[in-house]
Design an enzyme around this catalytic site. Structure first.
Site, PDB file in Angstrom:
ATOM      1  CB  CYS A   1      11.433  -4.367 -16.081  1.00 66.71           C
ATOM      2  SG  CYS A   1      12.216  -5.553 -17.196  1.00 66.71           S
TER       3      CYS A   1
ATOM      4  CG  HIS B   1       4.046  -9.914  -0.896  1.00 65.60           C
ATOM      5  ND1 HIS B   1       3.282 -10.218   0.204  1.00 65.60           N
ATOM      6  CD2 HIS B   1       4.893 -10.965  -1.058  1.00 65.60           C
ATOM      7  CE1 HIS B   1       3.646 -11.412   0.674  1.00 65.60           C
ATOM      8  NE2 HIS B   1       4.622 -11.879  -0.068  1.00 65.60           N
TER       9      HIS B   1
ATOM     10  CG  ASP C   1      -0.250  -0.427   2.480  1.00 65.21           C
ATOM     11  OD1 ASP C   1       0.898   0.010   2.700  1.00 65.21           O
ATOM     12  OD2 ASP C   1      -0.832  -1.203   3.254  1.00 65.21           O
TER      13      ASP C   1
ATOM     14  CB  CYS D   1      16.427  -5.498 -15.746  1.00 62.66           C
ATOM     15  SG  CYS D   1      15.462  -4.004 -16.037  1.00 62.66           S
TER      16      CYS D   1
ATOM     17  CG  ASN E   1      -0.950 -10.160  15.407  1.00 62.71           C
ATOM     18  OD1 ASN E   1      -2.170 -10.053  15.493  1.00 62.71           O
ATOM     19  ND2 ASN E   1      -0.341 -10.511  14.290  1.00 62.71           N
TER      20      ASN E   1
HETATM   21 ZN    ZN Z   1      14.120  -4.304 -17.858  1.00 64.21          ZN
END
Ligand code: ZN
Length: 262
Positions: free
Chosen positions: A140, A132, A117, A143, A227
């Site tokens: 890309c 993530h 987020d 790369c 938590n």
């Molecule tokens: Zn690339």
């Protein structure tokens, strides 16, 4: 807000461990984002509960039909739209700002987040690995070059990387997609240096992130859980703070300041 005495005690112990550690890393999961109003994926009210589990072959389908994926992205389905709207509305909460302040004060060296987020960056944290991906970026797949979505001109579909010609997709990691190697390498490097890991709002079931605390523990480091609920990692932890991070983390920062001023 008054915290229960056992929560205060746990925070005090957590602060003492942080102060006696050399390299402190926070591992952050969806729980912190939920406090910013972002719906979780799993459980009651979760997006997957409402709209069904996402396609487990998401990445494979992207590779087979990148043009179709991009066309869908530009006219999204209801489940995706609800998440996108919640993400656009979300702002960092006191837990995000507490992590930023801990970094400024030199008590926290890195954040590994499972959230997409962008709220750590918005809060001002600098050393962050988004395992993530980040919803505001494109990447890309060859790369790992990244761009802010609004700074990448899309002249053709599917777009190609100006550096290497690789396919460009959302930075957000899809099901079936390998964790981008630069992010994974940084996480492994951080876990290897880490002698104290803060587990914040993470359920401890999604790999590879769930493996890092185990690595830290095995090399003699200490684990502190923040938590409201018990998790798969709880029994590994040296200290457990059972409170929302938006309350517990600012209190931790306050305690760190008090103890280090002595
Ligand atoms: Zn690339």
């Amino acid at each position: 807000m008054t915290l229960q005495p056992q929560v205060e005690e746990a925070i005090d112990e957590a602060a003492r461990i942080v102060l006696s550690s050399r390299h402190v890393v926070a591992l952050v999961g969806a729980g912190l984002s939920v406090e910013s109003g972002i719906p979780p994926f799993r459980g009651p009210g979760g997006l997957w509960t409402k709209y069904g589990e996402p396609d487990m072959l998401g990445y494979q389908r992207f590779l087979q039909d990148p043009l179709g994926w991009w066309q869908e992205r530009l006219s999204p389905a209801a489940g995706y739209r609800e998440l996108a709207e919640a993400l656009a509305r979300a702002r960092p909460n006191p837990g995000h700002y507490a992590l930023k302040e801990m970094e400024d004060l030199g008590f926290l060296h890195h954040v590994i987040t499972q959230n997409i987020d962008n709220l750590h960056a918005e809060a001002g944290s600098r050393n962050v690995t988004e395992i993530h991906g980040n919803r505001t970026k494109l990447r890309c797949i060859e790369c790992c070059a990244r761009w802010h979505s609004d700074q990448f001109p899309i002249d053709e579909l599917p777009p190609r990387c100006p550096h290497c010609g690789g396919l460009v997709k959302s930075d957000t990691v899809m099901f079936g997609e390998p964790i981008p190697r630069d992010a994974l390498e940084e996480c492994i490097r951080q876990a290897a240096m880490c002698d104290c890991m803060l587990l914040i709002g993470t359920s401890g079931v999604v790999y590879p992130a769930a493996g890092f605390p185990v690595d830290v523990k095995m090399q003699g480091g200490r684990l502190i859980e923040f938590n409201p609920d018990e998790t798969a990692l709880t029994e590994l932890c040296d200290v457990v703070v059972r409170a929302p991070s938006g309350v517990a983390l600012p209190r931790l920062v306050q305690r760190l300041k008090e103890l280090s001023a002595r």
